[in-house]
Design a protein around this motif. Structure first.
Motif, mmCIF file in Angstrom:
data_model
loop_
_atom_site.group_PDB
_atom_site.id
_atom_site.type_symbol
_atom_site.label_atom_id
_atom_site.label_comp_id
_atom_site.label_asym_id
_atom_site.label_seq_id
_atom_site.Cartn_x
_atom_site.Cartn_y
_atom_site.Cartn_z
ATOM 1 N N LEU A 456 -53.380 -54.320 2.229
ATOM 2 C CA LEU A 456 -52.670 -54.167 3.494
ATOM 3 C C LEU A 456 -51.629 -55.280 3.575
ATOM 4 N N ALA A 577 -54.921 -46.309 6.218
ATOM 5 C CA ALA A 577 -55.058 -46.770 4.830
ATOM 6 C C ALA A 577 -55.990 -45.869 4.025
ATOM 7 N N VAL A 591 -50.326 -50.594 1.358
ATOM 8 C CA VAL A 591 -50.170 -50.007 2.693
ATOM 9 C C VAL A 591 -49.432 -51.036 3.542
#
Length: 798
Positions: A456, A577, A591
């Protein structure tokens, strides 16, 4: 003979006596599921005592011969007489159990026509006692006299009441063991009232439907044989799945753990599995094992978004091969109005496997009227699986927690809370009472590390991304991957970015062009499924970009090379995600979190509050990533996010009413109704003696799962066009019921503002005298679904 109903086709008459016997029998069966058989039977036997008058008899015959004249509808009170009989004979006593039992029964009977009434209203007026002592247009003495002549069981009524008192006493003892607080006790008393009301409403509506259609009651399915059959089918199917990659093997571990956990007794449990961990099939495997072992009646999947129903229902039907026992209930297509014949068509939730939304579930428990509540008793002795439980509206949390505690402990329902991002429901003011050792997957932290498939990355900028600059970012990302999913917070932003990407695509050289898709809640389930199917065939073979609102981020089995998520709650970002590198196609994918310029979420309070809490976690992660295990999607990060989110919003969890009543909460209205109690005491100089003080009607009419009411409308997409014509044509109730069931796939839920907008431009038509709504041709497009733009001025005549 006094007449209850007249079949419009055969002109055959059903006597009040026949109707009361049938309803009391059914109601008793429903009540007996939680040891309230005598109580529910008594309510059924008395609910239509008021029809035993010459005036009602004349009315029912006149209405049958003059069906178009609706002027007398609702003019004769037939629901107070039976209630007054109980009130006069049993309510005036010093015995608190007898008094409470009498009020429970009287309230259910007098409310069965229009929905549970207020006991005390917001001003502290005693509506219950007023109703019991009304004298206008009532004809109580005549109804009672005729009832006595036709029924020889008057002593039986006394015996039933005495049994009923003992049943209620036993239930209240169980309630006290769940949570000894007065607040929960009063709330549970209200749930008990709703349960009994559900029994009589469903029995009354169903018996009327059967008589009016000349049908026999459906044969009960042998659930034991069914669960064994379905469990065997599922086991064979699971054996055929590939188990070569790391993700496949991890999913199998989760699945086996779920099956084994099915041996545990009824309770409230958590299934915390990372996104892409195979929750749907694993929870189904658990459910079938548990249903076999403990002889459960039904399996419910309660799902936050209608989009997930589309896919989950398809997956389950494909695997089990039994479409006949699975119900998808997206929305109520019949408006809850005064048209009694269409109320008979309200969905009952009597199928063995039911997939429905959190909106429908909460409406069943808390909305007013008689439409949703009839389903409540079918939650008994069931398995209720909440998929993506984190999506529960914050304002409903304490009511939800208390209702679940009641359903599990009193109604013998097993509850499973599924999500990768478990909210802290057991830490609130009215906490969820989780069972001992509640985690189905005990080594949760380890599993999350093993399932890690994405990084992330915080890509927020000072100014935020415009639609044009976000398009550039998407195309830059497409230089490194073959597919990108973009999830934004509003339909307008999605449309703008979609249009930018379409334009940009046309200017690219052929080898760099991509298939661009748009998904929206303005599209019906059938339409969305078609787009998802087309997308799946292209992913892995062509360059694909999809722009969507959050409807795709939970439960949709699809995998992109990269994902971009507009800033939202960390739970939403984690779900988004889960649509990236879902099956471990690469070692790890990226992501990105972005902030979008002009994406107004001021009216989307849940998203706005979630954004604030996510910002805190993102900033803390920059300072000290080690405290989050160097992963923004770790259980530690999620726990921190929920601590902020629940702390910030703890004051909202009792459901504050709208102005001017924002000093009151829905939870209080459905429990002690303290403000109204105090108002009554101040006005009268003595305390109200009511055992139940709830403002049921006020609470029900104010309850909205989402802040704007929605209406289910049928759209002219595919088979939807034909269904609109069939529904508005000459069809009997049985045919209409089948058409409405099929129309779930061709319906959308419109916010009230959007519905009004469409009505103003002639985009909506009422079917069946306004009981059902449909979108006109020209107001539904392939790209966006329901549209308010460029609609033609000439319409088809439906």
């Amino acid at each position: 003979m006094f007449c209850a109903h007249i079949n419009p086709t055969t002109r055959k008459e059903q006597s009040v006596k026949e109707h009361l016997h049938s309803v009391s029998k059914m109601s008793m069966e429903y009540g007996a599921k939680i040891s309230l058989g005598a109580t529910a039977e008594l309510i059924g036997m008395l609910h239509d005592m008021g029809k035993q008058t010459d005036k009602f008899n004349s009315y029912i015959h006149y209405s049958a011969t003059n069906p178009s004249d609706k002027s007398l509808r609702g003019s004769i009170d037939h629901s107070t007489a039976g209630a007054k009989f109980i009130y006069d004979n049993f309510y005036h006593t010093k015995d608190p159990y007898q008094k409470f039992t009498a009020q429970l029964i009287s309230l259910a009977i007098c409310s069965h026509h229009g929905g549970l009434i207020d006991c005390l209203d917001l001003n502290g007026m005693d509506r219950f006692t007023d109703r019991m002592n009304k004298d206008k247009d009532f004809l109580y003495e005549e109804a009672l006299s005729n009832y006595r002549l036709e029924f020889s069981e008057m002593k039986h009524l006394n015996d039933l009441f005495n049994k009923s008192k003992e049943e209620i006493k036993a239930i209240l003892t169980k309630v006290n063991k769940i949570d000894g607080s007065a607040k929960f006790g009063q709330f549970a008393a209200g749930m008990l009232e709703k349960y009994l009301f559900s029994c009589v409403i469903d029995a009354d509506r169903y018996d009327t439907y059967l008589f009016m259609e000349g049908k026999e009651s459906k044969q009960n399915i042998d659930k034991s044989d069914l669960w064994n059959e379905l469990a065997d089918v599922l086991e064979v199917k699971l054996k055929s799945y590939p188990k070569s990659g790391k993700i496949d093997l991890l999913r199998e571990e989760v699945s086996i753990a779920c099956k084994n956990f099915g041996e545990n007794k009824t309770g409230i449990y958590q299934l915390a599995v990372p996104t892409g961990g195979g929750k749907t099939l694993s929870s189904l495997r658990y459910a079938l094992q548990h249903a076999k072992k403990f002889n459960k009646e039904r399996v419910f999947y309660i799902i936050p978004f209608t989009t997930i129903i589309d896919q989950n229902a398809k997956d389950i039907k494909d695997i089990l091969g039994r479409e006949d026992i699975i119900l998808e209930h997206h929305s109520n297509l019949v408006v809850d109005n005064d048209q009694e014949e269409y109320k008979l068509l309200t969905e009952r939730w009597d199928s063995p496997i039911v997939l429905t939304t959190m909106v429908q579930f909460l409406d069943t428990l808390f909305s007013g009227g008689t439409q949703g509540v009839r389903r409540m008793h079918n939650l008994t002795n069931s398995i209720i699986i909440f998929d993506e439980i984190q999506a529960i509206p914050i304002k409903c949390i304490n009511m939800f927690n208390s209702a679940i505690n009641f359903l599990s402990n009193i109604c013998n329902a097993t509850i499973i809370l599924c999500t990768a991002t478990q909210p802290l429901l057991s830490t609130t003011e009215m906490p969820l009472k989780l069972s001992e050792n509640p985690n189905i997957i005990p080594d949760m932290h380890e599993k999350f590390e093993q399932f890690k498939r994405v990084n992330l990355i915080d890509k927020r900028t000072t100014e935020g991304y415009s639609a044009a600059s976000l398009k550039d970012f998407v195309l830059d990302t497409m230089e490194r991957v073959e597919s990108v999913l973009i999830i934004v917070n509003t339909k307008n932003t999605a449309k703008e970015v979609f249009n930018e990407l379409k334009k940009a695509n046309a200017d690219l050289p052929p080898e760099k062009q991509y298939a661009v898709f748009h998904l929206s809640t303005g599209m019906c389930p059938s339409h969305r499924m078609k787009i998802l199917k087309e997308m799946r065939t292209k992913l892995g073979h062509e360059r694909v970009i999809c722009i969507s609102t959050q409807l795709i981020e939970a439960g949709v089995n699809i995998s992109f090379g990269s994902a971009i998520r507009s800033l939202a709650g960390l739970d939403s970002i984690a779900q988004a995600a889960g649509r990236c590198n879902r099956h471990g196609e690469t070692t790890c994918s990226d992501v990105y979190i972005v902030n979008i310029e002009g994406e107004s979420v001021n009216r989307l309070v849940d998203i706005k509050e979630g954004q604030e809490c996510t910002r805190r976690v993102l900033d803390e992660f920059k300072e000290n990533p080690k405290s989050f295990d160097h992963d923004l999607l770790s259980p530690k990060a999620m726990n921190q996010y929920y601590q902020y989110y629940f702390h910030n919003r703890s004051a909202e969890m009792n459901y504050t009413l709208a102005k001017p009543n924002d000093d009151k909460s829905m939870y209080d209205l459905l429990s002690g109704n303290k403000e109204a109690f105090n108002a009554f005491n101040s006005r009268n100089g003595y305390k109200s003696e009511l055992m139940l003080r709830q403002a049921f009607k006020t609470a029900g009419s104010n309850f909205q799962v989402i802040d704007q009411n929605t209406t289910g409308v049928i759209v002219p997409y595919g088979r939807g066009k034909t269904l609109i014509t069939l529904i508005n044509g000459a069809c009997n109730l049985s045919e209409l019921k089948e058409y409405l069931k099929e129309a779930q796939q061709f319906s959308v839920n419109l916010f009230e503002t959007d519905k009004r907008k469409l009505e103003e431009i002639g985009g909506i038509v009422g079917l069946k005298d306004g009981a059902i709504f449909a979108i006109r041709d020209g107001f539904y497009e392939d790209d966006v679904g329901v549209t308010f733009e460029n609609a033609p001025m000439e319409f088809y005549n439906y």
